[in-house]
Scaffold this active site. Structure first.
Site, PDB file in Angstrom:
ATOM      1  N   TRP A 102       0.708  -1.223  -0.108  1.00 28.77           N
ATOM      2  CA  TRP A 102       0.098  -0.062  -0.042  1.00 28.77           C
ATOM      3  C   TRP A 102       0.847   1.182   0.130  1.00 28.77           C
ATOM      4  CZ3 TRP A 102      -4.458  -0.550  -1.940  1.00 28.77           C
ATOM      5  CH2 TRP A 102      -5.187  -1.646  -1.813  1.00 28.77           C
ATOM      6  N   ASP A 172      -1.263   6.206   6.719  1.00 28.04           N
ATOM      7  CA  ASP A 172      -2.305   5.638   6.089  1.00 28.04           C
ATOM      8  C   ASP A 172      -2.694   4.415   7.182  1.00 28.04           C
ATOM      9  OD1 ASP A 172      -4.033   3.995   5.150  1.00 28.04           O
ATOM     10  OD2 ASP A 172      -2.772   3.281   3.233  1.00 28.04           O
ATOM     11  N   LYS A 196     -12.157  -1.681   7.162  1.00 29.61           N
ATOM     12  CA  LYS A 196     -11.249  -2.735   7.618  1.00 29.61           C
ATOM     13  C   LYS A 196     -11.685  -2.703   9.080  1.00 29.61           C
ATOM     14  CE  LYS A 196      -9.101  -2.645   3.909  1.00 29.61           C
ATOM     15  NZ  LYS A 196      -7.888  -2.066   3.442  1.00 29.61           N
TER      16      LYS A 196
END
Ligand SMILES: *Cc1c(COP(=O)(O)O)cnc(C)c1O
Length: 361
Positions: A102, A172, A196
């Site tokens: 990511w 993040d 999530k």
């Protein structure tokens, strides 16, 4: 009705109590005779929900007043571009530390907007560790430094935040926000997609130090500007009201559980239980991440023989254990252990893993 033990990486399990509440309130929310998703976001009822949810999030994370909280859309991926559009518009470059997939994506996308420097990367070793902070090549004039505190695919997590000096830290936290207490003050901007550990997809949280709002350039269309969203209470346009409502329910559920210190203890215990089962399997199961960087939230593991992968998944599903297929980038299995996954689920998984090893070892 029977619910499975759900280890999906995202969209992921939601607390059962929250789903029950949403079901009870679906046709008639708070006596309004309509569901929350059928009402104006500008009406008093939703405005009250918005205020209370922000207050609850501020309590959970101890967010200081000089930080704005934004409830936006577009997922974490939109933030990959929106962050440099807002924070690096004055020229100069942004630093990225890569510890997985990511962070790599975030850097690639930012590279379309501003100059990007890779200050450190563990890509050489396949993202199994965190490069020692002393080796990071930090630019003291960077617009910001971007980290991914928990890499959801590689299962690599920062358990301590290095001291990076005055450059604003952008994190993040898509797969770790709300899993444990956090020192917000050490960050310039924190972002997390909801699906999530927060709620359903469609919502992304941005927590940003207010002084950084002044960086949004006038050339940027309003819809991308943090300062405009902050000034309008995240209601520049229609927000994702249903996702926001469910996130608000999750915040209340977390407060009822005792807050994030309680969740941290639970999450550490859940992860510890699973890593112990993997490490104690004599190599039948393997997690190759450096122990100090192992994630509490996402535990990737490989079987000693990948021809057993599909058998493992089928037998697990037959025992109501779902969402275990690893991301294609790393293969094997992955168990995600977000707040909504109870210890009982992890115990069911390790019992299954022990039995599977006896049958196929
Ligand atoms: C899931 C995830 C993303 C991508 O989120 P989208 O909402 O699908 O854009 C980005 N970063 C991390 C760390 C993630 O876990």
């Amino acid at each position: 009705m029977s619910r499975n033990f759900n280890f999906s990486a995202g969209p992921a399990a939601l607390p059962e109590a929250v789903l029950r509440r949403a079901r009870a309130e679906l046709l008639d929310w708070n006596g309004h005779g309509a569901s929350v998703m059928e009402m104006s976001h500008r009406g008093e009822a939703f405005q009250e929900l918005a205020r209370r949810s922000e207050a609850d999030l501020r309590t959970l994370l101890d967010i200081p007043d000089d930080y704005a909280v934004l409830f936006l859309q577009g997922g974490a991926s939109q933030q990959f571009s929106q962050i440099p559009m807002n924070l690096a518009a004055g020229g100069g470059s942004a630093d990225y530390v890569l510890t997985g997939h990511w962070g790599r994506k975030a850097a690639d996308q930012a590279g379309r907007v501003c100059q990007v420097r890779i200050a450190a990367s563990s890509g050489e070793d396949g993202y199994l560790s965190i490069p020692p902070p002393a080796t990071w090549q930090l630019d003291p004039d960077a617009a910001y430094l971007h980290l991914t505190p928990n890499e959801t695919i590689h299962g690599v997590e920062f358990h301590q935040l290095p001291d990076i000096g005055p450059v604003p830290l952008v994190a993040d936290m898509s797969s770790t926000l709300l899993s444990r207490p956090l020192d917000v003050r050490r960050h310039g901007l924190i972002y997390a997609c909801a699906q999530k550990n927060i709620g359903p997809s469609g919502l992304v949280l941005v927590i940003v130090r207010r002084e950084l709002l002044a960086r949004s350039p006038d050339t940027l269309p309003d819809i991308f500007r943090y300062d405009r969203h902050a000034a309008q209470g995240s209601m520049l346009n229609t927000p994702p009201t249903w996702s926001w409502y469910l996130a608000a329910c999750v915040f209340q559920w977390l407060l009822e559980q005792g807050g994030l210190a309680v969740m941290a203890t639970l999450n550490q215990a859940k992860a510890g239980h699973l890593y112990a089962a993997i490490d104690g399997s004599g190599g039948f199961y393997r997690n190759r991440v450096e122990p100090a960087a192992r994630s509490w939230m996402n535990v990737p593991f490989q079987l000693h023989d990948d021809r057993l992968d599909s058998v493992f998944l089928a037998e697990a599903a037959a025992e109501s254990l779902i969402g275990l297929k690893g991301h294609r980038v790393v293969g094997g299995m992955r168990a995600s252990l977000y707040n909504a996954v109870p210890m009982a689920a992890v115990q069911a998984l390790t019992r299954f893993m022990a039995g599977f090893m006896r049958r196929h070892g």
